[in-house]
Design a protein around this motif. Structure first.
Motif, PDB file in Angstrom:
ATOM      1  N   VAL A 186       1.902   2.525   1.524  1.00  0.00           N
ATOM      2  CA  VAL A 186       2.690   2.593   0.173  1.00  0.00           C
ATOM      3  C   VAL A 186       3.130   1.481  -0.036  1.00  0.00           C
ATOM      4  O   VAL A 186       3.780   0.782   0.809  1.00  0.00           O
ATOM      5  CB  VAL A 186       3.889   3.858   0.230  1.00  0.00           C
ATOM      6  N   SER A 243      -5.264   4.443   0.939  1.00  0.00           N
ATOM      7  CA  SER A 243      -5.247   4.769   2.226  1.00  0.00           C
ATOM      8  C   SER A 243      -6.499   4.426   2.985  1.00  0.00           C
ATOM      9  O   SER A 243      -7.540   3.793   2.265  1.00  0.00           O
ATOM     10  CB  SER A 243      -5.449   6.538   2.401  1.00  0.00           C
ATOM     11  N   VAL A 293       7.670   9.827  -2.078  1.00  0.00           N
ATOM     12  CA  VAL A 293       7.892   8.386  -1.829  1.00  0.00           C
ATOM     13  C   VAL A 293       9.313   8.235  -2.641  1.00  0.00           C
ATOM     14  O   VAL A 293       9.404   8.667  -3.911  1.00  0.00           O
ATOM     15  CB  VAL A 293       6.858   7.270  -2.540  1.00  0.00           C
ATOM     16  N   GLN A 329      -4.047   8.508  -5.210  1.00  0.00           N
ATOM     17  CA  GLN A 329      -4.428   7.471  -4.426  1.00  0.00           C
ATOM     18  C   GLN A 329      -5.452   6.642  -5.434  1.00  0.00           C
ATOM     19  O   GLN A 329      -6.335   6.913  -6.017  1.00  0.00           O
ATOM     20  CB  GLN A 329      -4.958   7.816  -3.136  1.00  0.00           C
ATOM     21  N   VAL A 340       9.242   7.801   2.856  1.00  0.00           N
ATOM     22  CA  VAL A 340       8.277   8.845   2.648  1.00  0.00           C
ATOM     23  C   VAL A 340       8.484   9.959   3.386  1.00  0.00           C
ATOM     24  O   VAL A 340       8.952   9.858   4.699  1.00  0.00           O
ATOM     25  CB  VAL A 340       6.906   8.025   3.312  1.00  0.00           C
ATOM     26  N   VAL A 362      -0.538   3.449  -3.880  1.00  0.00           N
ATOM     27  CA  VAL A 362      -0.609   4.141  -2.739  1.00  0.00           C
ATOM     28  C   VAL A 362      -2.334   4.006  -2.721  1.00  0.00           C
ATOM     29  O   VAL A 362      -3.137   4.375  -3.473  1.00  0.00           O
ATOM     30  CB  VAL A 362      -0.358   5.670  -2.674  1.00  0.00           C
ATOM     31  N   PRO A 369      -2.314   6.315   5.212  1.00  0.00           N
ATOM     32  CA  PRO A 369      -1.698   6.246   3.750  1.00  0.00           C
ATOM     33  C   PRO A 369      -0.872   4.750   3.839  1.00  0.00           C
ATOM     34  O   PRO A 369      -0.132   4.816   4.759  1.00  0.00           O
ATOM     35  CB  PRO A 369      -0.867   7.107   3.160  1.00  0.00           C
TER      36      PRO A 369
END
Length: 297
Positions: free
Chosen positions: A99, A198, A174, A71, A121, A196, A97
């Motif tokens: 993406v 979060s 992903v 991340q 995902v 990515v 999260p």
């Protein structure tokens, strides 16, 4: 001369009970409206993170060969239209999260028709997770230079029922690919970029229970029969099927934090209970001994 004594009747004083009720109500409203920042639920920005660290420069073509992505990193890859690109990243309890993927199409090559790109995902059990919001699938015109996709997942839970499809802590895959494309445009090169990040939701989404192990590649139990076959193959010098590499843990470990916002809500509930007790006492205690009652009675 006869003196007449009159006993003055004392009028009990009335206490401002209404003011006490209003004060208690205002205190309760101020306590709940002044929520900590971690309990707020702002929508994350859908713009591409330009300050993300450089990550892997290649992508996998299957779940087992997915490129590991942390991340805050930005992974890039060069591929041809029609290929499936895979990345895997860790997500822990309380995280939501998001993406983001950007597909750059070459402008010098004329395409025959429009194309549709999509990201999906999957969790550690390879169950497809739905997006709460974001542009998960977009159509690119013939002369489009790039396509941007976004998918925000639900908050990762610490525990879930076996029949539920809730996101759990562990690995998340992903997959980026083109879902609709003319046959003449297959094999054309493109550049892919995936990032990515979060958002911490805090204790407002916490649940009871906890997984013994996060859902990461390589944690499934190997039967004794499979283990014996691997040992035999190792003795004979035969090639063994590669196992997926272990996913890197988050910086603070898997669900290592003990602090949640529920401590604040617990303290706030205790304060409200104390205020309610004081307010109830003021309503039921009365005004004391009436003045018209003689002493000793």
């Amino acid at each position: 001369m006869r003196t007449v004594l009159r006993r003055s009747r004392s009028v009990p004083s009335r206490r401002p009970r209404g003011r006490v009720a209003v004060a208690a109500a205002l205190a309760a409203a101020a306590l709940f409206t002044a929520a900590p920042p971690a309990l707020a639920d702002p929508s994350p920005s859908v713009s591409q993170d330009e300050e993300a660290e450089a990550g892997p420069t290649e992508a996998g073509t299957a779940f087992r060969t997915a490129a590991r992505l942390a991340q805050g990193q930005r992974g890039t890859a060069s591929a041809s239209t029609g290929d499936y690109l895979y990345w895997v990243f860790p997500a822990d309890t309380g995280q939501r999260p998001t993406v983001r993927a950007t597909v750059s199409l070459p402008a010098e090559q004329a395409r025959q028709s429009a194309s549709t790109w999509r990201i999906d995902v999957y969790d550690g059990l390879r169950r497809r997770q739905p997006c709460t919001y974001g542009l998960q699938e977009r159509r690119a015109a013939e002369d489009a230079a790039e396509v941007r996709l976004t998918c925000t997942l639900r908050t990762v839970r610490a525990y879930s029922e076996p029949w539920a499809n809730d996101p759990l802590p562990g690995a998340y895959y992903v997959r980026l690919t083109v879902s609709r494309l003319a046959a003449d445009d297959l094999g054309r090169p493109f550049q892919a970029e995936v990032a990515v990040d979060s958002q911490e939701t805090g204790g407002s989404t916490a649940v009871g229970g906890r997984l013994s192990e996060p859902l990461t590649p390589g944690i499934s139990a190997v039967s004794a029969e499979e283990q014996a076959e691997e040992e035999t193959a190792a003795e004979d010098g035969a090639e063994q099927a590669p196992r997926p590499a272990a996913l890197a843990e988050p910086e603070d470990g898997w669900s290592s934090g003990w602090w949640t916002d529920r401590w604040l809500w617990t303290a706030g509930g205790a304060v409200l209970a104390a205020l309610a007790g004081v307010f109830g006492y003021t309503l039921t205690r009365g005004n004391g001994r009436p003045g018209r009652v003689p002493p000793g009675v």
